[in-house]
Design an enzyme around this catalytic site. Structure first.
Site, mmCIF file in Angstrom:
data_model
loop_
_atom_site.group_PDB
_atom_site.id
_atom_site.type_symbol
_atom_site.label_atom_id
_atom_site.label_comp_id
_atom_site.label_asym_id
_atom_site.label_seq_id
_atom_site.Cartn_x
_atom_site.Cartn_y
_atom_site.Cartn_z
ATOM 1 N N HIS A 55 0.841 -1.202 0.000
ATOM 2 C CA HIS A 55 0.000 0.000 0.000
ATOM 3 C C HIS A 55 0.871 1.246 0.000
ATOM 4 C CE1 HIS A 55 0.738 -0.597 4.275
ATOM 5 N NE2 HIS A 55 0.248 0.588 4.566
ATOM 6 N N HIS A 57 1.431 3.888 1.984
ATOM 7 C CA HIS A 57 1.995 4.616 3.131
ATOM 8 C C HIS A 57 3.529 4.701 3.055
ATOM 9 C CE1 HIS A 57 -1.820 3.922 5.751
ATOM 10 N NE2 HIS A 57 -1.914 5.008 5.004
ATOM 11 N N ASP A 59 5.884 4.444 5.134
ATOM 12 C CA ASP A 59 6.721 3.417 5.783
ATOM 13 C C ASP A 59 6.680 2.090 5.024
ATOM 14 O OD1 ASP A 59 4.011 3.179 6.670
ATOM 15 O OD2 ASP A 59 4.660 1.918 8.348
ATOM 16 N N HIS A 60 6.117 2.109 3.808
ATOM 17 C CA HIS A 60 6.105 0.911 2.961
ATOM 18 C C HIS A 60 6.688 1.173 1.567
ATOM 19 C CE1 HIS A 60 3.542 -1.417 5.810
ATOM 20 N NE2 HIS A 60 3.353 -0.191 6.231
ATOM 21 N N HIS A 113 -7.358 -1.015 5.597
ATOM 22 C CA HIS A 113 -6.327 -0.109 6.116
ATOM 23 C C HIS A 113 -6.196 1.083 5.164
ATOM 24 C CE1 HIS A 113 -2.616 1.065 8.119
ATOM 25 N NE2 HIS A 113 -1.974 1.037 6.970
ATOM 26 N N ASP A 132 -0.077 -4.200 6.079
ATOM 27 C CA ASP A 132 -0.777 -3.709 7.276
ATOM 28 C C ASP A 132 -2.235 -4.178 7.298
ATOM 29 O OD1 ASP A 132 1.577 -2.438 7.841
ATOM 30 O OD2 ASP A 132 0.801 -0.396 7.654
ATOM 31 N N HIS A 170 4.742 -5.062 10.471
ATOM 32 C CA HIS A 170 5.103 -4.380 11.724
ATOM 33 C C HIS A 170 5.244 -5.359 12.887
ATOM 34 C CE1 HIS A 170 4.560 -0.146 10.469
ATOM 35 N NE2 HIS A 170 3.597 -0.618 9.674
HETATM 36 FE FE FE Z 1 2.714 0.512 8.061
HETATM 37 ZN ZN ZN Z 2 0.140 1.468 6.556
#
Ligand code: FE
Ligand code: ZN
Length: 254
Positions: A55, A57, A59-60, A113, A132, A170
């Site tokens: 996805h 975001h 942090d990905h 998410h 996530d 995570h």
């Molecule tokens: Fe994440």
């Molecule tokens: Zn995420």
């Protein structure tokens, strides 16, 4: 044969490197940052063929462009999210397949998410890279999708073979387990799993991957049919979606 490496980055993210020994192709799942991936590739003597994003975001996808520039890899992501994921080359939709060497990967759309979230399933290898959507004893927060959508998405994962290994993005297990115990304190599988997870985290070791079987036994978001959860939420007789929605709200405020 696939070799899988887990790289812990940022506060609690995991990046995965999947290397197929026969074809020598390598994929990175959700590279939050590029540097640790480049270091690991060099250490292993691997060349990066693909990035798979679950996805959009940061942090990905944070490492996408640097990895593409330095390695020439192709970036694979959901068709519906190609406009907000950096550097996408190949787009995928629900049910599409992809090959890493001889290993088949199928894409499962799991809105919730985010609306465009996808997971990567290796059906013959029993591996699931779920970003996530599903966590150890938890699930992703609903940033864009509805509870109904997330519930539907989790149903797809819940019915994968029980031995499927679950690689989430995570390390949230300790906090997720603490929440799970508040809604199902008498679940013995959950109690013993939490004891294990505490020990692992005290040594700073990863609690990921898990398996679908472990999640079925301990993850409250897979367990709306638990009489204990229904009783503790005062929701006996309610539908699974109603119970899921209530669990998600409780966890948001935990
Ligand atoms: Fe994440
Ligand atoms: Zn995420």
């Amino acid at each position: 044969m696939l070799k899988i490496l887990q790289i812990p980055v940022l506060t609690d993210n995991y990046i995965y490197l999947i290397h197929d020994l026969n074809s020598k192709q390598t994929a990175a799942i959700d590279p939050a940052v590029a540097e640790p991936v480049l270091n690991e590739l060099e250490k292993q003597g691997w060349e990066l063929s693909y990035v798979f994003n679950t996805h959009h975001h940061g942090d990905h996808v944070g490492g996408n462009l640097a990895l593409k520039e330095k390695t020439g890899c192709k970036i694979v992501a959901a068709k519906s999210d190609q406009h907000r994921i950096p550097g996408v080359d190949i787009t995928m939709q629900d049910g599409d397949s992809f090959q890493l060497g001889e290993h088949r990967i199928t894409i499962i759309e799991t809105a919730g998410h985010t609306t465009g979230h996808v997971v990567y399933h290796f059906p013959e290898d029993n591996l699931l890279f779920c970003g996530d959507t599903l966590f150890v004893m938890g699930c992703g927060r609903l940033f864009e999708g509805t509870a109904q959508q997330m519930w539907q998405s989790l149903q797809k994962l819940k019915h994968l073979p029980e031995q499927t290994k679950v690689y989430c993005a995570h390390e949230y297990s300790l906090n997720n387990g603490r929440f799970a115990l508040t809604v199902e304190p008498d679940n013995q599988a959950l109690q013993s799993r939490m004891a294990q997870i505490k020990q692992l985290r005290e040594k700073n070791l990863a609690t990921v991957p898990s398996t679908i079987a472990e999640e079925l036994a301990t993850n409250p978001f897979f367990r709306e049919d638990s009489l204990s959860i229904q009783k503790n939420l005062n929701m006996a007789g309610k539908t699974a979606v109603e119970i899921f929605t209530a669990l998600r709200k409780l966890k948001d405020n935990f």
